[in-house]
Design a protein around this motif. Structure first.
Motif, PDB file in Angstrom:
ATOM      1  N   VAL A 152      39.345  36.064  47.457  1.00 28.91           N
ATOM      2  CA  VAL A 152      39.533  37.496  47.696  1.00 28.91           C
ATOM      3  C   VAL A 152      38.270  38.230  47.240  1.00 28.91           C
ATOM      4  CG1 VAL A 152      40.913  39.535  47.154  1.00 28.91           C
ATOM      5  CG2 VAL A 152      42.027  37.306  47.406  1.00 28.91           C
ATOM      6  N   THR A 153      37.639  38.922  48.142  1.00 30.35           N
ATOM      7  CA  THR A 153      36.411  39.644  47.814  1.00 30.35           C
ATOM      8  C   THR A 153      36.652  41.131  47.587  1.00 30.35           C
ATOM      9  OG1 THR A 153      35.950  39.882  50.188  1.00 30.35           O
ATOM     10  CG2 THR A 153      34.931  38.019  49.037  1.00 30.35           C
ATOM     11  N   HIS A 154      37.679  41.676  48.229  1.00 25.69           N
ATOM     12  CA  HIS A 154      38.040  43.080  48.025  1.00 25.69           C
ATOM     13  C   HIS A 154      39.353  43.098  47.244  1.00 25.69           C
ATOM     14  CE1 HIS A 154      38.120  47.372  48.642  1.00 25.69           C
ATOM     15  NE2 HIS A 154      39.356  47.291  49.121  1.00 25.69           N
ATOM     16  N   LEU A 155      39.260  43.256  45.928  1.00 22.39           N
ATOM     17  CA  LEU A 155      40.438  43.147  45.077  1.00 22.39           C
ATOM     18  C   LEU A 155      41.372  44.335  45.259  1.00 22.39           C
ATOM     19  CD1 LEU A 155      38.668  41.972  41.785  1.00 22.39           C
ATOM     20  CD2 LEU A 155      40.038  40.566  43.324  1.00 22.39           C
ATOM     21  N   PRO A 156      42.672  44.089  45.255  1.00 18.65           N
ATOM     22  CA  PRO A 156      43.631  45.196  45.314  1.00 18.65           C
ATOM     23  C   PRO A 156      43.648  45.933  43.978  1.00 18.65           C
ATOM     24  CG  PRO A 156      44.792  43.149  44.896  1.00 18.65           C
ATOM     25  CD  PRO A 156      43.345  42.784  45.123  1.00 18.65           C
ATOM     26  N   PRO A 157      44.268  47.093  43.904  1.00 18.27           N
ATOM     27  CA  PRO A 157      44.379  47.778  42.607  1.00 18.27           C
ATOM     28  C   PRO A 157      45.122  46.905  41.606  1.00 18.27           C
ATOM     29  CG  PRO A 157      45.011  49.244  44.406  1.00 18.27           C
ATOM     30  CD  PRO A 157      44.875  47.879  44.992  1.00 18.27           C
ATOM     31  N   ILE A 158      44.566  46.800  40.407  1.00 22.15           N
ATOM     32  CA  ILE A 158      45.152  45.984  39.337  1.00 22.15           C
ATOM     33  C   ILE A 158      45.193  46.842  38.077  1.00 22.15           C
ATOM     34  CG2 ILE A 158      44.879  43.908  37.922  1.00 22.15           C
ATOM     35  CD1 ILE A 158      43.171  42.782  40.323  1.00 22.15           C
ATOM     36  N   THR A 159      46.344  46.887  37.433  1.00 22.57           N
ATOM     37  CA  THR A 159      46.484  47.686  36.218  1.00 22.57           C
ATOM     38  C   THR A 159      46.171  46.836  34.984  1.00 22.57           C
ATOM     39  OG1 THR A 159      48.826  47.172  35.836  1.00 22.57           O
ATOM     40  CG2 THR A 159      48.324  49.000  37.339  1.00 22.57           C
ATOM     41  N   GLY A 160      46.201  47.479  33.836  1.00 21.83           N
ATOM     42  CA  GLY A 160      46.025  46.794  32.565  1.00 21.83           C
ATOM     43  C   GLY A 160      46.529  47.670  31.437  1.00 21.83           C
ATOM     44  N   GLN A 161      46.208  47.258  30.216  1.00 16.93           N
ATOM     45  CA  GLN A 161      46.627  47.995  29.029  1.00 16.93           C
ATOM     46  C   GLN A 161      45.807  47.512  27.843  1.00 16.93           C
ATOM     47  OE1 GLN A 161      50.582  48.420  26.146  1.00 16.93           O
ATOM     48  NE2 GLN A 161      50.702  47.171  27.965  1.00 16.93           N
ATOM     49  N   ASP A 162      45.444  48.400  26.989  1.00 17.23           N
ATOM     50  CA  ASP A 162      44.742  48.176  25.725  1.00 17.23           C
ATOM     51  C   ASP A 162      43.284  48.608  25.769  1.00 17.23           C
ATOM     52  OD1 ASP A 162      46.967  47.158  24.347  1.00 17.23           O
ATOM     53  OD2 ASP A 162      46.580  45.140  25.116  1.00 17.23           O
ATOM     54  N   SER A 163      42.726  48.795  26.960  1.00 15.38           N
ATOM     55  CA  SER A 163      41.338  49.257  27.090  1.00 15.38           C
ATOM     56  C   SER A 163      40.375  48.405  26.278  1.00 15.38           C
ATOM     57  CB  SER A 163      41.231  50.738  26.689  1.00 15.38           C
ATOM     58  OG  SER A 163      42.025  51.538  27.528  1.00 15.38           O
ATOM     59  N   GLU A 164      40.503  47.086  26.411  1.00  8.62           N
ATOM     60  CA  GLU A 164      39.532  46.189  25.787  1.00  8.62           C
ATOM     61  C   GLU A 164      38.177  46.367  26.462  1.00  8.62           C
ATOM     62  OE1 GLU A 164      40.662  42.185  25.235  1.00  8.62           O
ATOM     63  OE2 GLU A 164      42.596  42.671  24.345  1.00  8.62           O
ATOM     64  N   LEU A 165      37.124  46.027  25.757  1.00  4.13           N
ATOM     65  CA  LEU A 165      35.776  46.316  26.248  1.00  4.13           C
ATOM     66  C   LEU A 165      35.514  45.696  27.615  1.00  4.13           C
ATOM     67  CD1 LEU A 165      32.991  47.533  25.881  1.00  4.13           C
ATOM     68  CD2 LEU A 165      32.347  45.511  24.530  1.00  4.13           C
TER      69      LEU A 165
END
Length: 369
Positions: A254-267
């Protein structure tokens, strides 16, 4: 557990009460405060794992320094990290009970399994304050972020990233957190409250111990079942999980990644948001949570009931205890345009730490310098 009340006045009240020095003649009857305790207090701090860099980098030093500040540098923090091992954490907690610490701040590896140790602490006259994760057993208080809101923010951000033209048949993958972490259940519930009826959840997994490699394996499985071109978005519960998801998508071509969420705001996640690999992360102001935890712990053992009550005006329920005095800290979505006003403004990272050579152009594009 759903939040019952969010106190907008707690911080203001804390400031007004913090210096009052009032000692209550009685405790609250709950494994409780020692009204005669002075500044020479020992706070036990049990944190759950090291895979998430926040615990050693932020939580421990902030709590240590705040306890010292509140006790005229006489108070100490006895720290142990379980490295995601519930049995090890039980041993660490028993050691703190044996060492007769005055109060324990507990971020549980397994919230259910630790209940026995919480009871032992209470029996020894040591109050236990659940930190970041809601432990079972007779805890005296709870301090965490508003976990339902975390999931809601992730879901709303994911929908925004997918765009207004999404169809009801759009397929997403939910890569949830560890099944032994009660917060993960709340993240999921919060997200589902926003996603239900708006997207099709084609696959959903619980990621044991929040391990990125497990998330990567699950994502590879989802890609095989759904098809790499049919995944419109991924609700990843934290940044480590998001990293595993991204590796699986890239490995699948996959070269155009879909929206992906996260949490914690690691560097590394902030840098992925910067260059577009990850759509967002939830920014949780660790200094607010950690400093409040230190204040609650010190107030508890010193018998400062008015300050303790001002700090814990929210109420939550665990599977074993109802109406636990609590403080729920609010969170924010960190997207590319919000980097400067969140992690940089709060001193979590510097511009130089984020804008390394690889990301110089991305930083320049949003005026980050």
């Amino acid at each position: 557990m759903r939040r019952i009340a969010i106190s907008m006045a707690a911080s203001t009240m804390t400031l007004s009460l913090a210096g009052c020095g009032m000692l209550n003649a009685t405790g609250d009857g709950d494994a409780s405060a020692s009204p005669t305790a002075g500044d020479d207090v020992k706070v036990g701090l049990l944190l759950p794992e090291t895979a998430n860099t926040r615990y050693d980098k932020f939580d421990y030093p902030i709590i240590r320094d705040k306890v010292a500040e509140l006790t005229h540098k006489k108070g100490k923090v006895q720290y142990a990290n379980a490295n995601a091992d519930a049995a090890r954490q039980a041993d660490q907690m028993q050691q703190m009970i044996n060492d007769k610490v005055d109060v324990i701040l507990l971020d549980a590896v397994d919230s259910h399994a630790v209940a026995e140790q919480v009871q032992k602490a209470k029996d020894a006259g040591i109050p236990v304050i659940a930190y970041d994760r809601l432990a079972e057993g007779p805890i005296s208080a709870y301090i965490s972020f508003d976990n339902d809101l975390v999931g809601e923010v992730q879901a709303r951000s994911l929908l925004a990233g997918m765009g207004p033209d999404r169809a009801a048949s759009d397929k997403i993958v939910m890569m949830n957190g560890s099944p032994t972490d009660p917060n993960a259940k709340q993240f999921k519930e919060g997200a589902l409250s926003e996603l239900d009826g708006k997207v099709q959840i084609a696959a959903s997994y619980d990621t044991k111990e929040w391990k990125p490699e497990i998330a990567q394996a699950y994502m590879a499985q989802a890609i095989s079942q759904i098809g790499k071109d049919n995944i419109a978005g991924v609700l990843a519960a934290n940044d480590g999980v998001a990293g595993g998801v991204i590796k699986a998508l890239k490995a699948a071509g996959v070269t155009h990644l879909p929206p992906i969420t996260g949490q914690d705001s690691e560097l590394d996640a902030v840098q992925r948001v910067l260059d577009g690999e990850q759509y967002m992360s939830v920014y949780k102001p660790y200094p607010d949570e950690a400093e409040a935890a230190a204040q609650i712990a010190v107030a508890k053992v010193q018998g400062r009931d008015m300050q303790f009550d001002a700090l814990t005006q929210d109420k939550v329920d665990s599977p074993t205890i109802k109406n636990i005095p609590s403080k729920l800290v609010q969170v924010n979505a960190l997207t590319k345009s919000k980097i400067e006003e969140t992690v940089i403004a709060d001193g979590i990272y510097t511009v130089d730490e984020i804008c390394t050579a690889k990301y110089k152009a991305d930083c320049a594009a949003i005026g980050l310098k």
